[in-house]
Motif scaffolding. Structure first.
Motif, PDB file in Angstrom:
ATOM      1  N   SER A   1      31.503  34.388  46.267  1.00  0.00           N
ATOM      2  CA  SER A   1      30.698  35.588  46.119  1.00  0.00           C
ATOM      3  C   SER A   1      29.582  35.823  46.850  1.00  0.00           C
ATOM      4  CB  SER A   1      30.418  35.955  44.696  1.00  0.00           C
ATOM      5  OG  SER A   1      29.520  34.919  44.132  1.00  0.00           O
TER       6      SER A   1
ATOM      7  N   ASP B   1      33.666  28.114  41.649  1.00  0.00           N
ATOM      8  CA  ASP B   1      34.748  28.838  41.921  1.00  0.00           C
ATOM      9  C   ASP B   1      35.798  28.089  41.380  1.00  0.00           C
ATOM     10  OD1 ASP B   1      33.441  30.857  43.293  1.00  0.00           O
ATOM     11  OD2 ASP B   1      33.211  29.625  45.090  1.00  0.00           O
TER      12      ASP B   1
ATOM     13  N   ASP C   1      38.721  31.334  41.807  1.00  0.00           N
ATOM     14  CA  ASP C   1      38.802  32.005  40.417  1.00  0.00           C
ATOM     15  C   ASP C   1      39.245  33.434  40.333  1.00  0.00           C
ATOM     16  OD1 ASP C   1      38.579  32.518  37.690  1.00  0.00           O
ATOM     17  OD2 ASP C   1      36.582  31.701  37.509  1.00  0.00           O
TER      18      ASP C   1
ATOM     19  N   ARG D   1      35.451  39.644  37.121  1.00  0.00           N
ATOM     20  CA  ARG D   1      34.231  39.368  37.687  1.00  0.00           C
ATOM     21  C   ARG D   1      33.088  40.410  37.045  1.00  0.00           C
ATOM     22  NH1 ARG D   1      34.895  37.885  43.057  1.00  0.00           N
ATOM     23  NH2 ARG D   1      32.510  37.802  43.232  1.00  0.00           N
TER      24      ARG D   1
ATOM     25  N   PHE E   1      30.554  43.581  38.523  1.00  0.00           N
ATOM     26  CA  PHE E   1      31.229  43.473  40.091  1.00  0.00           C
ATOM     27  C   PHE E   1      30.988  44.888  40.927  1.00  0.00           C
ATOM     28  CE2 PHE E   1      34.427  43.407  43.229  1.00  0.00           C
ATOM     29  CZ  PHE E   1      33.937  42.328  43.945  1.00  0.00           C
TER      30      PHE E   1
ATOM     31  N   GLU F   1      38.015  45.583  38.022  1.00  0.00           N
ATOM     32  CA  GLU F   1      36.577  46.143  38.293  1.00  0.00           C
ATOM     33  C   GLU F   1      36.826  47.393  38.943  1.00  0.00           C
ATOM     34  OE1 GLU F   1      37.170  41.799  38.263  1.00  0.00           O
ATOM     35  OE2 GLU F   1      38.228  43.387  39.067  1.00  0.00           O
TER      36      GLU F   1
ATOM     37  N   GLU G   1      34.032  38.143  49.274  1.00  0.00           N
ATOM     38  CA  GLU G   1      33.905  38.367  47.937  1.00  0.00           C
ATOM     39  C   GLU G   1      35.327  38.769  47.297  1.00  0.00           C
ATOM     40  OE1 GLU G   1      31.757  39.015  45.734  1.00  0.00           O
ATOM     41  OE2 GLU G   1      29.679  38.781  46.929  1.00  0.00           O
TER      42      GLU G   1
ATOM     43  N   GLY H   1      38.935  35.868  45.274  1.00  0.00           N
ATOM     44  CA  GLY H   1      39.100  35.568  43.876  1.00  0.00           C
ATOM     45  C   GLY H   1      40.401  36.903  43.402  1.00  0.00           C
TER      46      GLY H   1
END
Length: 927
Positions: free
Chosen positions: A94, A176, A311, A315, A318, A405, A441, A444
């Motif tokens: 991230s 992660d 992962d 999130r 996010f 997200e 970012e 995942g």
């Protein structure tokens, strides 16, 4: 093959954090790693790059670095000034920078528009909330160093090898990877008391050789409580496989099915959907997991594929991160396009209304959609960036389902009117496409997208098997109340070989207690091979069906008002593993043997509460009896089981519920071992006080004591499909006066050797008593011979049928008999029965201290049943279901040997205790 790994059924990733390694944090090692990944990326793009030269060059560089390390370690002050030698701080995915370059071209032509949208799956009722339904939430302990470090005494080549088998510590951090250590199994428990049989285990880790070890106990009511589960496939037909997964992957699976909580997934339907997608000897499901290369005999960390272990979970917060990553160009709006309408000569798509175009786009891949836009000016103008409605629809239908997200961003953000949704769609599509060497970012999210596509491949199979939405009926509330109180105490296998494609189903025949007071018709349906495919009950004009009605009907049974079903006996077909018609062209042992025909339910007999019985169908080749008994104070209300793709009933159990007005305060009784076993036809008519004969599972005086689990050596046929036979050497204690001997038929199936000697391995293949009553002999159990391995040429001949056994040997050939004389007229009786671990040997003892020994010499770990005061041992229950006597030349087995044993006693008082010897205990249940 040695050890091997199995992988998550949903993402094909490792099932423990211990399989993941992060590379060295030294700057020079990271630079070399990044260079190597870039070269590999160019090679994958089609450039001419020699990977061997890359590795050789890096190896030389590594050796140079090694000498520098030694110098630096001798002079730490000098090395501290060298910025290239500093460790980089490990950074989560991230925290990596994003790239603001334009992404108008889609790189994922295989992603179907229709494949991303929610499927039309009828949502099941959510499971009842329990305390911590998902079991415990505490993480398993982790004690190891994630990072690769070089020991001064280590061979630099070993360090280099680890660098090429580890992930970039700048791209990934330990946080992660935590999700990889939250693993469970989806497993199946046929003995579960509820209508549903599948369950989710507690947390654990994969441990090797196909085994998933449960480290923290689960709380699913169907959980067997076992410490380990076998993953994906097994050579033991009595063992049900399980499907390991990460908790995060299971949550993604739930979302892909249209659910908001994983508890909503129909575990039985999902278990059978996964089972449908298993290949033999596989370490994962037969699905497309995307382009990841870590899946080998054991997991290999591939530099450049960090996204595959990043992962994929939700999130938090996010939205703001996403806003900060978006290119500024998104706010500029779309350029004013040129009007080229006057140049269009013929566009057949111009007649299509806008809503029809929407439907067409929902059926096309992105590449096909782009081609259509280029081919038709009408389509092109209808989907310009200025058409925000269209591009918001594209974001909702293709991106939002797995990029959760984004929904929050689109709902919560205040976006200007000039916001370019078309650019956003293409930018996100590019940024979230899993590709080798990606960072940042969206790693995942890209992994989640990959897993989502895997889950979508399970949706059709799940949809075909999920329970349909219940139709509301006037008596629905009472029907639900009856179903909620129903149990299924036993659901054995009733079809062999077991098919891979199965569907779990339940049918409730009784929806109101008043229906038992009405007359009805009970019908059965059979396929051309005379195997059961359906059972139906018709009240008035309403027919309720378990299975299907496709097939020929058996004899109908009319049940009068007030009468009802007390028990159902299934006639089971014979499992033939020695037939000359079997295909033996490919098999190496019993596991691969193809049977000549399916063995299943080939007849049914129904017994009513009034005592009336009727046989609805019975095939002449039936060899076994499977009772399905309604317990006291309970009422039969329906069936549950599994149906094969060809319609045959594969597993069967009855649903029973407490009768109306019955309150089971003292608890519900359970089945005895004799009520759960498959029996030979002879076990249905055992003598009882010179009156009517009774079956062993309902005999008023005979008692069965079982000895643990059956032998599992060469367990090529499920125990559920192997009938047990009853041998009574005395029909009652008084009949002992006629007994003079008990004999065992043994054959040598092979030899065992050590450095000093060799000896024969005898098998118990049949037992035959002497005179058991005044009128004559009792029938034998097992085989009376001759069997192929009696012949000295068995192991060298190509075709055992050419040995002409019946012309050379007699039944119960004297050379293969082991006799044990008993002075029954003088009062001698059998007082003890011992059986060895694995059922390889039996010992009988009499009340005069005499002993006989049958089977393999030198066995240990004996289980014992002794006749207590007022109790007489009258005989044995035996199953001969373990294949033995293998011929490497003919590629065939000779015979069945003893696989299970029980003791039949008659009780004259209520006493009796069971003896424990060397960790084993005889277990008895009254019948």
């Amino acid at each position: 093959m040695g050890f091997f790994d199995c992988y998550c059924a949903l993402c094909s990733g490792p099932l423990s954090i211990y399989y993941v390694k992060l590379g060295s944090k030294r700057a020079r090692d990271i630079k070399k790693r990044q260079k190597r990944v870039q070269l590999l990326k160019r090679k994958r793009a089609g450039e001419s790059v020699d990977i061997d030269d890359i590795d050789d060059g890096d190896d030389d560089a590594e050796m140079e670095d090694a000498s520098e390390i030694e110098t630096e370690e001798a002079s730490p002050e000098e090395s501290s000034d060298d910025e290239d030698d500093k460790d980089y701080a490990a950074s989560s995915a991230s925290s990596s920078p994003s790239d603001d370059s334009e992404y108008w071209e889609d790189s994922d032509p295989e992603m179907l528009i229709g494949g991303i949208t929610d499927m039309d799956v009828p949502p099941p009722e959510p499971e009842v909330e329990r305390d911590d339904t998902w079991s415990q939430t505490s993480d398993l302990s982790v004690e190891f160093d994630f990072y690769n470090k070089q020991d001064p005494l280590q061979d630099p080549r070993d360090f280099y090898y680890e660098e090429t088998r580890s992930y970039d510590p700048i791209v990934l951090s330990p946080k992660d990877l935590t999700w990889l250590d939250r693993c469970r199994c989806l497993a199946f428990n046929a003995a579960a008391t509820g209508v549903t049989k599948a369950f989710i285990s507690g947390r654990g880790r994969y441990s090797d050789y196909g085994s998933f070890d449960v480290r923290q106990p689960g709380r699913d009511p169907n959980d067997t409580g076992e410490d380990y589960h076998t993953c994906f496939h097994t050579s033991d037909t009595n063992e049900t496989v399980s499907f390991p997964f990460h908790e995060t992957c299971y949550y993604i699976l739930a979302r892909s099915l249209g659910y908001t909580r994983q508890e909503c997934i129909d575990k039985d339907a999902m278990y059978t959907a996964m089972r449908h997608n298993v290949q033999s000897n596989a370490s994962r499901l037969d699905l497309d997991y995307g382009c990841i290369n870590g899946v080998e005999q054991s997991w290999e960390c591939q530099p450049g594929e960090e996204f595959s272990v990043c992962d994929p979970g939700p999130r938090l917060n996010f939205t703001e991160v996403l806003r900060g990553l978006m290119p500024a160009k998104l706010l500029d709006g779309a350029p004013i396009p040129l009007d080229l309408t006057h140049k269009v000569r013929d566009d057949p798509f111009a007649v299509l209304p806008y809503d029809i175009l929407h439907d067409i786009f929902d059926l096309l891949s992105i590449e096909s959609a782009k081609s259509l836009m280029n081919a038709s000016y009408h389509v092109f103008t209808s989907t310009r960036a200025s058409n925000t409605v269209f591009w918001r629809h594209m974001l909702r239908s293709r991106v939002s389902p797995w990029f959760w997200e984004l929904n929050d961003f689109l709902l919560e953000s205040t976006l200007p009117p000039t916001f370019n949704y078309q650019y956003l769609f293409h930018w996100l599509n590019k940024k979230t496409t899993p590709e080798f060497g990606m960072t940042g970012e969206f790693m995942g999210i890209a992994n989640r997208r990959r897993i989502w596509r895997v889950c979508q491949q399970l949706v059709p199979s799940y949809k075909d098997r999920v329970a349909p939405v219940k139709h509301k009926e006037p008596d629905d509330e009472e029907a639900q109340s009856i179903l909620d109180s129903a149990v299924s105490l036993h659901m054995p296998i009733v079809l062999y070989p077991q098919p891979k494609d199965l569907r779990t189903m339940s049918t409730q025949f009784i929806r109101s207690w008043s229906e038992i007071g009405h007359s009805c018709d009970f019908d059965t349906y059979w396929n051309p091979s005379s195997i059961l495919v359906g059972i139906a009950i018709t009240f008035s004009s309403t027919q309720r069906v378990f299975g299907s009605t496709d097939g020929s009907a058996g004899q109908p049974l009319h049940i009068d008002a007030g009468d009802w079903i007390q028990s159902i006996t299934a006639y089971m077909g014979h499992v033939n593993r020695h037939d000359e018609g079997q295909d033996r062209s490919t098999y190496l042992d019993a596991t691969f043997c193809e049977t000549a025909k399916d063995a299943g339910i080939e007849g049914l007999k129904v017994t009513l509460t009034s005592g009336k019985t009727k046989t609805l169908k019975r095939h002449r080749q039936c060899k076994g009896l499977r009772p399905f008994i309604v317990l006291p104070n309970m009422a039969f209300i329906g069936f549950t089981g599994q149906i094969a793709a060809n319609g045959m009933v594969s597993r069967l159990g009855i649903l029973q519920a407490p009768r109306r007005g019955v309150n089971l305060r003292s608890g519900m009784s359970s089945y005895t071992p004799s009520q759960k076993m498959l029996w030979s036809l002879q076990a249905e008519s055992l003598p009882h006080n010179n009156e009517w004969n009774r079956p062993i599972w309902a005999h008023p005086t005979l008692r069965l004591t079982t000895f643990g689990s059956p032998s599992q050596e060469t367990a090529s046929v499920p125990f559920d499909m192997l009938p047990h036979e009853i041998l009574l050497w005395a029909e009652s204690p008084a009949q002992y006066q006629y007994l003079n001997r008990i004999s065992c038929f043994e054959v040598v199936s092979g030899k065992c050797t050590n450095h000093e000697e060799s000896w024969d391995i005898p098998d118990i293949v049949g037992i035959w008593p002497g005179k058991t009553h005044k009128s004559g002999l009792a029938a034998h159990i097992g085989s009376s011979g001759p069997v192929p391995c009696q012949h000295p040429d068995f192991e060298t001949c190509q075709n055992p049928s050419e040995l002409k056994l019946n012309q050379t040997f007699k039944r119960f050939e004297e050379a293969n008999m082991r006799h044990f004389a008993i002075d029954g007229p003088g009062g001698e009786v059998v007082s003890e029965v011992h059986v060895s671990d694995g059922m390889r040997a039996i010992k009988l003892f009499t009340n005069r201290g005499r002993e006989c020994y049958w089977g393999l010499e030198g066995c240990m770990n004996w289980q014992i049943k002794r006749a207590e005061k007022g109790e007489f041992i009258l005989g044995l229950s035996c199953s001969f279901g373990t294949l033995s006597g293998w011929s490497q030349v003919a590629r065939v087995y000779s015979h069945w040997r003893l696989s299970n044993l029980g003791v039949i006693t008659v009780r004259t008082d209520e006493g009796g205790e069971f003896v424990e010897v060397e960790g084993f205990q005889a277990e008895g249940e009254g019948v």
